[in-house]
Design a protein around this motif. Structure first.
Motif, short mmCIF file in Angstrom:
data_model
loop_
_atom_site.label_atom_id
_atom_site.label_comp_id
_atom_site.label_asym_id
_atom_site.label_seq_id
_atom_site.Cartn_x
_atom_site.Cartn_y
_atom_site.Cartn_z
N ASP A 137 0.82 -1.21 0.00
CA ASP A 137 0.00 0.00 0.00
C ASP A 137 0.86 1.26 0.00
N GLY A 138 2.17 1.11 -0.22
CA GLY A 138 3.07 2.26 -0.26
C GLY A 138 3.44 2.81 1.11
N VAL A 139 3.31 1.98 2.13
CA VAL A 139 3.60 2.40 3.51
C VAL A 139 4.88 1.71 3.99
N VAL A 140 5.83 2.51 4.46
CA VAL A 140 7.06 1.99 5.06
C VAL A 140 6.88 2.05 6.57
N TYR A 141 7.45 1.09 7.29
CA TYR A 141 7.20 0.96 8.72
C TYR A 141 7.46 2.24 9.51
N LEU A 142 8.28 3.13 9.00
CA LEU A 142 8.54 4.40 9.69
C LEU A 142 7.24 5.19 9.90
N GLN A 143 6.26 4.97 9.03
CA GLN A 143 4.98 5.65 9.16
C GLN A 143 4.12 5.06 10.27
N ARG A 144 4.51 3.93 10.83
CA ARG A 144 3.77 3.27 11.92
C ARG A 144 4.37 3.59 13.29
N LEU A 145 5.32 4.51 13.33
CA LEU A 145 5.96 4.87 14.59
C LEU A 145 5.17 5.98 15.28
N THR A 146 5.35 6.08 16.59
CA THR A 146 4.76 7.22 17.29
C THR A 146 5.45 8.48 16.77
N PRO A 147 4.82 9.63 16.92
CA PRO A 147 5.45 10.86 16.42
C PRO A 147 6.86 11.08 16.98
N GLU A 148 7.06 10.83 18.26
CA GLU A 148 8.38 11.02 18.87
C GLU A 148 9.41 10.05 18.27
N GLU A 149 9.00 8.78 18.17
CA GLU A 149 9.89 7.75 17.62
C GLU A 149 10.21 8.05 16.16
N ARG A 150 9.23 8.55 15.43
CA ARG A 150 9.45 8.86 14.02
C ARG A 150 10.45 10.00 13.84
N ARG A 151 10.40 11.02 14.70
CA ARG A 151 11.39 12.11 14.61
C ARG A 151 12.80 11.55 14.78
N VAL A 152 12.97 10.68 15.75
CA VAL A 152 14.29 10.07 16.00
C VAL A 152 14.71 9.24 14.78
N ALA A 153 13.79 8.42 14.28
CA ALA A 153 14.10 7.55 13.15
C ALA A 153 14.46 8.35 11.90
N MET A 154 13.72 9.41 11.62
CA MET A 154 14.00 10.20 10.43
C MET A 154 15.35 10.91 10.53
N ARG A 155 15.73 11.33 11.74
CA ARG A 155 17.06 11.91 11.92
C ARG A 155 18.11 10.84 11.62
N GLU A 156 17.90 9.62 12.10
CA GLU A 156 18.84 8.53 11.83
C GLU A 156 18.92 8.22 10.33
N VAL A 157 17.79 8.26 9.64
CA VAL A 157 17.78 8.05 8.20
C VAL A 157 18.64 9.12 7.52
N ARG A 158 18.39 10.39 7.86
CA ARG A 158 19.14 11.50 7.23
C ARG A 158 20.63 11.40 7.50
N GLU A 159 21.00 10.88 8.67
CA GLU A 159 22.42 10.78 9.03
C GLU A 159 23.08 9.48 8.57
N SER A 160 22.28 8.58 7.99
CA SER A 160 22.83 7.28 7.57
C SER A 160 23.73 7.45 6.35
N ASP A 161 24.60 6.47 6.13
CA ASP A 161 25.48 6.53 4.97
C ASP A 161 24.80 6.01 3.69
N TRP A 162 23.62 5.43 3.79
CA TRP A 162 22.92 4.91 2.62
C TRP A 162 21.87 5.86 2.07
N PHE A 163 21.51 6.91 2.81
CA PHE A 163 20.43 7.80 2.36
C PHE A 163 20.97 8.91 1.50
#
Length: 163
Positions: A137-163
């Motif tokens: 359905d075009g949904v990645v698990y990051l969209q199933r996180l709580t708002p606080e957890e998602r902020r942390v996860a998205m920062r980790e994504v931006r700081e990753s070496d693969w993004f």
């Protein structure tokens, strides 16, 4: 049969709602074979078609010795309250966060020959069913996180070496 490369978060195919499979032919059989071979690598519980660049409703699974694939799956039942469950994704490498998942899920779809299939389970199997259907359905698990957890996860994504 081929182990296919996994598409990484940011690839548009991962945000695409997948089309139903309407033809059960050699192409469909080849897709299923590739999905199964790709999920059989160690540490993989499921691989959805969009994760290998194909925007069709299909996924393979490899949980507790059960290996297979389902086409045109739909979650038809969940039981229990959704609870934070540690989760990762091949398309979001090396990141684990608590996604909200129900402890039981049942999915209905068809096999490679178009015959009805029902998959159901608890725990990791239920989590995999929900995770892989989300991909379709075009949904990645990051969209199933709580708002606080998602902020942390998205920062980790931006700081990753693969993004």
């Amino acid at each position: 049969m081929t182990v296919r490369e996994i598409r990484i978060y940011g690839d548009p195919v991962l945000r695409t709602k997948c089309a139903e499979i309407t033809e059960f032919d050699e192409g469909t059989s080849a897709l299923v074979a590739d999905l199964i071979e790709t999920v059989e690598l160690p540490g993989r519980a499921g691989v959805a078609a969009p994760q290998i660049g194909v925007a069709l409703r299909a996924f393979s699974y490899n949980v507790d010795g059960q290996v297979g694939a389902i086409l045109n799956p739909r979650v038809v039942e969940t039981r229990g309250e959704a609870v934070p469950t540690s989760e990762g994704c091949l398309s979001v490498p090396n990141l684990w966060h608590d996604a909200l998942r129900h402890p039981y899920a049942r999915v209905e779809g068809v096999d490679v020959d178009g015959r009805p299939v029902t998959l159901e389970g608890e725990g990791l199997f239920a989590q995999m069913l929900q995770h892989e259907c989300d991909h379709l359905d075009g949904v990645v698990y990051l969209q199933r996180l709580t708002p606080e957890e998602r902020r942390v996860a998205m920062r980790e994504v931006r700081e990753s070496d693969w993004f």
